[in-house]
Design a protein around this motif. Structure first.
Motif, PDB file in Angstrom:
ATOM      1  N   GLU A  69      19.937  31.332  73.865  1.00  0.00           N
ATOM      2  CA  GLU A  69      21.011  30.351  73.822  1.00  0.00           C
ATOM      3  C   GLU A  69      22.248  30.943  74.487  1.00  0.00           C
ATOM      4  OE1 GLU A  69      23.373  27.657  70.500  1.00  0.00           O
ATOM      5  OE2 GLU A  69      22.137  29.319  69.838  1.00  0.00           O
ATOM      6  N   TYR A  86      14.876  26.557  72.738  1.00  0.00           N
ATOM      7  CA  TYR A  86      14.789  25.752  71.518  1.00  0.00           C
ATOM      8  C   TYR A  86      16.103  25.727  70.740  1.00  0.00           C
ATOM      9  CZ  TYR A  86      13.443  23.962  67.006  1.00  0.00           C
ATOM     10  OH  TYR A  86      13.395  23.216  65.859  1.00  0.00           O
ATOM     11  N   GLU A  87      16.822  26.832  70.705  1.00  0.00           N
ATOM     12  CA  GLU A  87      18.054  26.922  69.923  1.00  0.00           C
ATOM     13  C   GLU A  87      19.215  26.127  70.516  1.00  0.00           C
ATOM     14  OE1 GLU A  87      18.382  28.310  66.877  1.00  0.00           O
ATOM     15  OE2 GLU A  87      16.228  28.608  66.999  1.00  0.00           O
ATOM     16  N   GLN A  88      19.163  25.802  71.804  1.00  0.00           N
ATOM     17  CA  GLN A  88      20.245  25.033  72.419  1.00  0.00           C
ATOM     18  C   GLN A  88      20.165  23.591  71.953  1.00  0.00           C
ATOM     19  OE1 GLN A  88      20.908  25.647  76.623  1.00  0.00           O
ATOM     20  NE2 GLN A  88      21.703  23.571  76.864  1.00  0.00           N
ATOM     21  N   LYS A  89      21.275  23.063  71.470  1.00  0.00           N
ATOM     22  CA  LYS A  89      21.323  21.708  70.913  1.00  0.00           C
ATOM     23  C   LYS A  89      22.171  20.740  71.733  1.00  0.00           C
ATOM     24  CE  LYS A  89      19.111  23.168  67.244  1.00  0.00           C
ATOM     25  NZ  LYS A  89      17.693  23.249  67.355  1.00  0.00           N
ATOM     26  N   ALA A 148      21.687  17.049  70.363  1.00  0.00           N
ATOM     27  CA  ALA A 148      20.333  16.889  69.837  1.00  0.00           C
ATOM     28  C   ALA A 148      20.160  17.681  68.548  1.00  0.00           C
ATOM     29  CB  ALA A 148      19.308  17.368  70.868  1.00  0.00           C
ATOM     30  N   LYS A 149      19.572  17.044  67.552  1.00  0.00           N
ATOM     31  CA  LYS A 149      19.223  17.733  66.306  1.00  0.00           C
ATOM     32  C   LYS A 149      18.098  16.963  65.643  1.00  0.00           C
ATOM     33  CE  LYS A 149      22.633  15.441  63.362  1.00  0.00           C
ATOM     34  NZ  LYS A 149      23.666  15.632  62.368  1.00  0.00           N
ATOM     35  N   GLU A 150      17.524  17.566  64.617  1.00  0.00           N
ATOM     36  CA  GLU A 150      16.485  16.857  63.884  1.00  0.00           C
ATOM     37  C   GLU A 150      17.067  15.548  63.379  1.00  0.00           C
ATOM     38  OE1 GLU A 150      14.543  19.291  60.957  1.00  0.00           O
ATOM     39  OE2 GLU A 150      14.393  20.967  62.354  1.00  0.00           O
ATOM     40  N   ASP A 198      26.436  20.921  63.195  1.00  0.00           N
ATOM     41  CA  ASP A 198      24.974  20.752  63.262  1.00  0.00           C
ATOM     42  C   ASP A 198      24.421  21.101  64.635  1.00  0.00           C
ATOM     43  OD1 ASP A 198      25.002  19.862  60.655  1.00  0.00           O
ATOM     44  OD2 ASP A 198      24.840  17.735  61.191  1.00  0.00           O
ATOM     45  N   TYR A 199      25.283  21.338  65.612  1.00  0.00           N
ATOM     46  CA  TYR A 199      24.818  21.534  66.986  1.00  0.00           C
ATOM     47  C   TYR A 199      25.041  22.910  67.444  1.00  0.00           C
ATOM     48  CZ  TYR A 199      24.745  16.526  66.608  1.00  0.00           C
ATOM     49  OH  TYR A 199      24.500  15.253  66.189  1.00  0.00           O
TER      50      TYR A 199
END
Length: 109
Positions: A3, A62-65, A97-99, A108-109
């Motif tokens: 990230e 994957y860790e980039q939101k 982007a997040k769950e 959250d990002y």
């Protein structure tokens, strides 16, 4: 890929404490001045981050939101109090982007 860090995205002089964020204006494309508007500062951050926080980086890490992409170009008229003046509109889309969750919370990002 890892990230991206604050320095990767906003310049080697970017830093933060528990309560403040520090940016060097020249790192984000602004000239040294004490009179930049909020519009100019927000624009500079988005324009600077756009080539780094891109879709390919987002897909690979994957860790980039967050990723930034081109939007549509268009024109609009704004009235200066006397005349309608044509303005070009360049969209920069900031994607978060997040769950699945309906709230918007920057932490959250």
């Amino acid at each position: 890929m890892a990230e991206k860090s604050l320095q990767d995205v906003l310049g080697s002089n970017a830093s933060q404490t528990s309560t403040q964020i520090f940016l060097d204006k020249t790192d984000i494309g602004l000239s040294p001045s004490e009179s930049h508007s909020a519009d100019q500062i927000i624009s500079a951050i988005a324009i600077t981050a756009k080539p780094i926080l891109n879709q390919a980086q987002f897909d690979a890490e994957y860790e980039q939101k967050v990723y930034i992409s081109e939007g549509f170009k268009s024109f609009t008229s704004k009235n200066d109090g006397t005349n309608d003046i044509e303005h070009r509109v360049d969209q920069i889309v900031i994607n978060l982007a997040k769950e699945d969750d309906t709230s918007l919370n920057p932490e959250d990002y």
